[in-house]
Design an enzyme around this catalytic site. Sequence first.
Site, PDB file in Angstrom:
ATOM      1  N   ARG A 260      48.169  40.584  49.958  1.00 41.85           N
ATOM      2  CA  ARG A 260      46.921  40.421  50.479  1.00 41.85           C
ATOM      3  C   ARG A 260      46.759  39.365  51.321  1.00 41.85           C
ATOM      4  O   ARG A 260      46.988  38.146  51.056  1.00 41.85           O
ATOM      5  CB  ARG A 260      45.923  40.313  49.304  1.00 41.85           C
ATOM      6  CG  ARG A 260      44.481  40.188  49.682  1.00 41.85           C
ATOM      7  CD  ARG A 260      43.767  39.920  48.294  1.00 41.85           C
ATOM      8  NE  ARG A 260      44.092  41.021  47.380  1.00 41.85           N
ATOM      9  CZ  ARG A 260      43.772  41.068  46.028  1.00 41.85           C
ATOM     10  NH1 ARG A 260      43.329  39.992  45.517  1.00 41.85           N
ATOM     11  NH2 ARG A 260      43.882  42.203  45.530  1.00 41.85           N
TER      12      ARG A 260
ATOM     13  N   HIS B 179      48.355  37.673  45.273  1.00 44.98           N
ATOM     14  CA  HIS B 179      48.883  38.838  46.376  1.00 44.98           C
ATOM     15  C   HIS B 179      49.181  38.318  47.500  1.00 44.98           C
ATOM     16  O   HIS B 179      50.071  38.925  48.293  1.00 44.98           O
ATOM     17  CB  HIS B 179      47.464  39.571  46.455  1.00 44.98           C
ATOM     18  CG  HIS B 179      47.211  40.515  45.337  1.00 44.98           C
ATOM     19  ND1 HIS B 179      47.765  41.892  45.089  1.00 44.98           N
ATOM     20  CD2 HIS B 179      46.319  40.375  44.270  1.00 44.98           C
ATOM     21  CE1 HIS B 179      47.161  42.503  44.230  1.00 44.98           C
ATOM     22  NE2 HIS B 179      46.476  41.629  43.629  1.00 44.98           N
TER      23      HIS B 179
ATOM     24  N   ASP C 289      48.668  45.789  42.641  1.00 48.93           N
ATOM     25  CA  ASP C 289      47.484  46.667  41.715  1.00 48.93           C
ATOM     26  C   ASP C 289      47.994  48.321  41.861  1.00 48.93           C
ATOM     27  O   ASP C 289      47.927  48.580  43.083  1.00 48.93           O
ATOM     28  CB  ASP C 289      46.086  46.540  42.342  1.00 48.93           C
ATOM     29  CG  ASP C 289      45.836  45.112  42.295  1.00 48.93           C
ATOM     30  OD1 ASP C 289      46.323  44.130  41.406  1.00 48.93           O
ATOM     31  OD2 ASP C 289      44.917  44.576  43.222  1.00 48.93           O
TER      32      ASP C 289
ATOM     33  N   GLU D 145      43.362  42.584  33.514  1.00 49.77           N
ATOM     34  CA  GLU D 145      43.242  43.761  34.545  1.00 49.77           C
ATOM     35  C   GLU D 145      44.554  44.679  34.179  1.00 49.77           C
ATOM     36  O   GLU D 145      45.591  44.239  34.610  1.00 49.77           O
ATOM     37  CB  GLU D 145      43.442  43.514  36.109  1.00 49.77           C
ATOM     38  CG  GLU D 145      42.183  42.552  36.513  1.00 49.77           C
ATOM     39  CD  GLU D 145      42.341  41.975  37.782  1.00 49.77           C
ATOM     40  OE1 GLU D 145      41.189  41.475  38.473  1.00 49.77           O
ATOM     41  OE2 GLU D 145      43.587  42.157  38.565  1.00 49.77           O
TER      42      GLU D 145
ATOM     43  N   HIS E   4      47.169  45.082  37.162  1.00 46.30           N
ATOM     44  CA  HIS E   4      47.637  44.175  38.063  1.00 46.30           C
ATOM     45  C   HIS E   4      49.061  43.501  37.371  1.00 46.30           C
ATOM     46  O   HIS E   4      49.243  43.210  36.394  1.00 46.30           O
ATOM     47  CB  HIS E   4      46.644  43.212  38.102  1.00 46.30           C
ATOM     48  CG  HIS E   4      46.938  41.637  38.696  1.00 46.30           C
ATOM     49  ND1 HIS E   4      46.136  41.078  39.706  1.00 46.30           N
ATOM     50  CD2 HIS E   4      47.925  40.607  38.572  1.00 46.30           C
ATOM     51  CE1 HIS E   4      46.505  40.100  40.265  1.00 46.30           C
ATOM     52  NE2 HIS E   4      47.698  39.580  39.571  1.00 46.30           N
TER      53      HIS E   4
END
Length: 236
Positions: free
Chosen positions: A104, A149, A156, A215, A218
């Site tokens: 990301r 990320h 994810d 999460e 993740h």
Amino acid sequence: MKSTVAPGIALVFGLCLLIPIISAEPPEAAPKPLQRGFVYLSDVAPDIEASVRYASNQNFLGEPVDGYLAKKIVLTSQAAEALREVQEHLLKEGFSLKVFDAYRPQRAVNHFVRWGRDLNAQDTKAKYYPDVAKAELFNRGYIARQSGHSRGSTLDLTLIKLEPKKQEVDMGTPFDFFDRRSWPYSDEVTAEQHANRMRLRTAMKEHGFRPYDREWWHFTLINEPFPETYFDFPIK
């Protein structure tokens, strides 16, 4: 009147007239290579599905996220190879992987932060964070100013069951659902949903990934190659 053009020159001129004129189109630019050390997951494990939500409106911002110029999954080569091993493991059990996000860009994280600070933008609240005040998303760890990320080895993902019908398994909550129910060991999910989470978690841990305690989707490669570097090249 006798011609003064030499026979050899006349022959060359005649041949030139027979040669078609080719327009001088500029050559297409070669695709720009990825940052060194990164790969497209589809080149390493093409049978892993991808659903890149941040390159669309289907995410908690409700709009495409900065830096996602293509619906592609990018990872460090080490993380991609480890994920390929997870896929091979799960295929033997009748399951497959679907990845929502991996590398990301930092500009995307900055976009998340701007959205998080805008308390008037709450069009997606009912779907993604119905029981959490938007002002609490930072304090509760759902949004951060820096993300693993951006180091390229965090991703994810979820599971797909292959038979009798290919479909995502029930994990109890959707991806990016900001709530305690998304915590891997939440007691607010059914026994089957918990078992699905544990199947994914176990496979990922066995192949070198570390889970996140808030999460279920993740994971981060434990031996990530860029533990201190936050990249910002766009995905395209």
